[in-house]
Design an enzyme around this catalytic site. Structure first.
Site, PDB file in Angstrom:
ATOM      1  N   ARG A 117      -2.405   8.868  11.949  1.00 55.84           N
ATOM      2  CA  ARG A 117      -1.277   8.793  12.306  1.00 55.84           C
ATOM      3  C   ARG A 117       0.312   9.756  12.155  1.00 55.84           C
ATOM      4  NH1 ARG A 117      -0.074   7.561   5.026  1.00 55.84           N
ATOM      5  NH2 ARG A 117      -0.916   5.599   5.853  1.00 55.84           N
ATOM      6  N   HIS A 144       2.104  -0.883  11.144  1.00 52.09           N
ATOM      7  CA  HIS A 144       1.281   0.451  10.492  1.00 52.09           C
ATOM      8  C   HIS A 144      -0.063  -0.975   9.989  1.00 52.09           C
ATOM      9  CE1 HIS A 144      -0.942   2.057   7.678  1.00 52.09           C
ATOM     10  NE2 HIS A 144      -0.315   2.159   5.823  1.00 52.09           N
ATOM     11  N   GLN A 147      -2.956  -1.661   7.839  1.00 48.43           N
ATOM     12  CA  GLN A 147      -1.986  -2.715   6.614  1.00 48.43           C
ATOM     13  C   GLN A 147      -2.148  -4.025   6.927  1.00 48.43           C
ATOM     14  OE1 GLN A 147      -1.026  -1.187   3.272  1.00 48.43           O
ATOM     15  NE2 GLN A 147      -1.128  -2.264   2.912  1.00 48.43           N
ATOM     16  N   ASP A 239       8.024  -2.211   0.474  1.00 47.92           N
ATOM     17  CA  ASP A 239       7.692  -1.859   0.411  1.00 47.92           C
ATOM     18  C   ASP A 239       8.523  -0.141   0.013  1.00 47.92           C
ATOM     19  OD1 ASP A 239       6.029   0.862   1.196  1.00 47.92           O
ATOM     20  OD2 ASP A 239       6.678   0.437   3.603  1.00 47.92           O
ATOM     21  N   CYS A 279       2.186  -2.588  -0.333  1.00 49.70           N
ATOM     22  CA  CYS A 279       1.607  -2.132   0.730  1.00 49.70           C
ATOM     23  C   CYS A 279       0.536  -0.216  -0.090  1.00 49.70           C
ATOM     24  CB  CYS A 279       2.282  -1.410   1.821  1.00 49.70           C
ATOM     25  SG  CYS A 279       3.428  -0.471   1.938  1.00 49.70           S
ATOM     26  N   ARG A 307      -8.449  -3.200   2.544  1.00 50.81           N
ATOM     27  CA  ARG A 307      -8.071  -1.945   3.660  1.00 50.81           C
ATOM     28  C   ARG A 307      -9.410  -1.464   3.980  1.00 50.81           C
ATOM     29  NH1 ARG A 307      -3.265   1.417   4.408  1.00 50.81           N
ATOM     30  NH2 ARG A 307      -4.583   1.816   6.184  1.00 50.81           N
TER      31      ARG A 307
HETATM   32  N1   CP Z   1      -0.759   1.489   2.474  1.00 50.61           N
HETATM   33  C1   CP Z   1      -1.078   2.753   3.174  1.00 50.61           C
HETATM   34  O1   CP Z   1      -0.919   2.978   4.267  1.00 50.61           O
HETATM   35  O2   CP Z   1      -1.233   3.846   1.742  1.00 50.61           O
HETATM   36  P1   CP Z   1      -1.196   5.833   2.159  1.00 50.61           P
HETATM   37  O3   CP Z   1      -0.070   5.874   2.390  1.00 50.61           O
HETATM   38  O4   CP Z   1      -1.679   6.088   1.244  1.00 50.61           O
HETATM   39  O5   CP Z   1      -2.743   5.623   3.438  1.00 50.61           O
HETATM   40  N1  NVA Z   2       7.137   2.627   4.742  1.00 53.28           N
HETATM   41  C1  NVA Z   2       6.320   3.573   4.334  1.00 53.28           C
HETATM   42  C2  NVA Z   2       5.022   3.120   4.405  1.00 53.28           C
HETATM   43  C3  NVA Z   2       3.918   3.940   3.620  1.00 53.28           C
HETATM   44  C4  NVA Z   2       2.168   3.699   3.296  1.00 53.28           C
HETATM   45  C5  NVA Z   2       6.547   4.930   4.803  1.00 53.28           C
HETATM   46  O1  NVA Z   2       5.736   5.072   6.227  1.00 53.28           O
HETATM   47  O2  NVA Z   2       6.105   6.224   4.175  1.00 53.28           O
END
Ligand code: CP
Ligand code: NVA
Length: 320
Positions: A117, A144, A147, A239, A279, A307
């Protein structure tokens, strides 16, 4: 098999694949992953385990916080008999300037796959280029994909199909919206993204999904009119308005996105049996009211749970 493609049943063959954007997967492979996730979920609920990843190790690099991605990947590896290493980006030499190329080459000697990430999408592209093991995108500023795979599993569970549904995403044209558009286009689901002017998905992604949609029959639209978008929706999705790394814009975005909140003043335009997805994490009374996210149309926790199952399906297919 949920595959409605009229293709012959064939085994899922994506061993060694890196998943950076979802573009890597064909329509059939996506259906096969959804199908495999549903099987694994059923097995888990009935207490069956299969240690298909015994002896395998997944390195998980996090340069941004996470609850779902971290825990579902780690638990998934353990459940499949493998192990997962949580690596905070700042604790690695990567955080002190060691190159991505060197990190990729070193980690490739120790583990079987890397989930990362990070911020800039180019970083994961470089990691995948330099590593000799599969790389999985656990979220970048642009995509993502894990997701979106869980989202498809959830939509299939609640609607018993994917093709031909109307999915409407209200809010920021961000990483989650990009992956959702690609996922929808791949499986032939119609998808409308409604966002304020200046917050649309990237032009390059819109072009890509229109191209994919022209082959699968998915109609993909981007609009600045949330009310028009929501009309007759089967699925409503939102989101956060300020993603990780955009905290300084939070206040400004609350004003800009005001009309894009998912609330009962807009959901009445959707089909009466619409389902709500997010999400997570969510900001109640910002992008969605508590009434909707905690109400009868919401499937956000089922979605979060998926997930685990779809990532297990993915890990098994890539590493098994
Ligand atoms: N939806 C998602 O990716 O959640 P986290 O940021 O908690 O991993
Ligand atoms: N769009 C959000 C998604 C979190 C899972 C972010 O990038 O923070």
């Amino acid at each position: 098999m949920i595959n409605t493609l009229q293709t012959k049943e064939q085994p899922l063959n994506i061993k060694g694949l890196s998943l950076l954007t979802l573009e890597e997967l064909s329509e059939t492979e996506i259906y096969q992953l959804v199908d495999s996730a549903l099987t694994l979920k059923k097995q888990q609920k009935s207490g069956l385990t299969s240690k298909t990843l015994e002896g395998k190790t997944l390195a998980m690099i996090f340069e941004k916080p996470s609850t779902r991605t971290r825990v579902s990947f780690e638990a998934g590896m353990i459940q499949l008999g493998g192990s997962a290493l949580y690596l905070n980006g700042n604790d690695l030499q990567l955080g002190r300037g060691e190159s991505i190329a060197d990190t990729a080459k070193v980690l490739s000697q120790y583990v079987d796959a890397i989930m990362i990430r990070t911020f800039a999408h180019e970083k994961i592209v470089e990691l995948a280029k330099q590593a000799s093991i599969p790389i999985i995108n656990g979220l970048t500023d642009e995509h993502h994909p894990c997701q979106a795979l869980a989202d498809l599993v959830t939509i299939y569970e609640v609607k018993k199909k994917l093709k031909g549904l109307k999915l409407v995403y209200l809010g920021d044209g961000n990483n989650v919206s990009h992956s959702l558009m690609i996922a929808a286009a791949k499986v032939g689901m119609n998808c409308t993204i409604a966002c304020p002017v200046g917050y649309e998905p990237k032009k390059q992604i819109i072009e890509l999904v229109n191209d994919i949609g022209s082959k699968t029959g998915a109609e993909i639209k981007v609009t600045n009119n949330p009310f028009e978008a929501v009309t007759d929706a089967d699925i409503l999705y939102t989101d956060v308005w300020a993603s990780m790394g955009q905290e300084s814009e939070q206040e400004k975005r609350i004003t800009v996105f005001e009309d894009f909140q998912v609330n009962s003043k807009i959901t009445y335009l959707a089909k009466s049996d619409f389902r709500f997805l997010h999400c997570l994490p969510a900001h109640r009374e910002e992008e969605v009211t508590a009434e909707i996210i905690d109400g009868p149309h919401s499937v956000v926790f089922q979605q979060a749970g998926n997930r685990l199952h779809v990532q297990k399906a993915l890990l098994q297919a890539i590493l098994g």
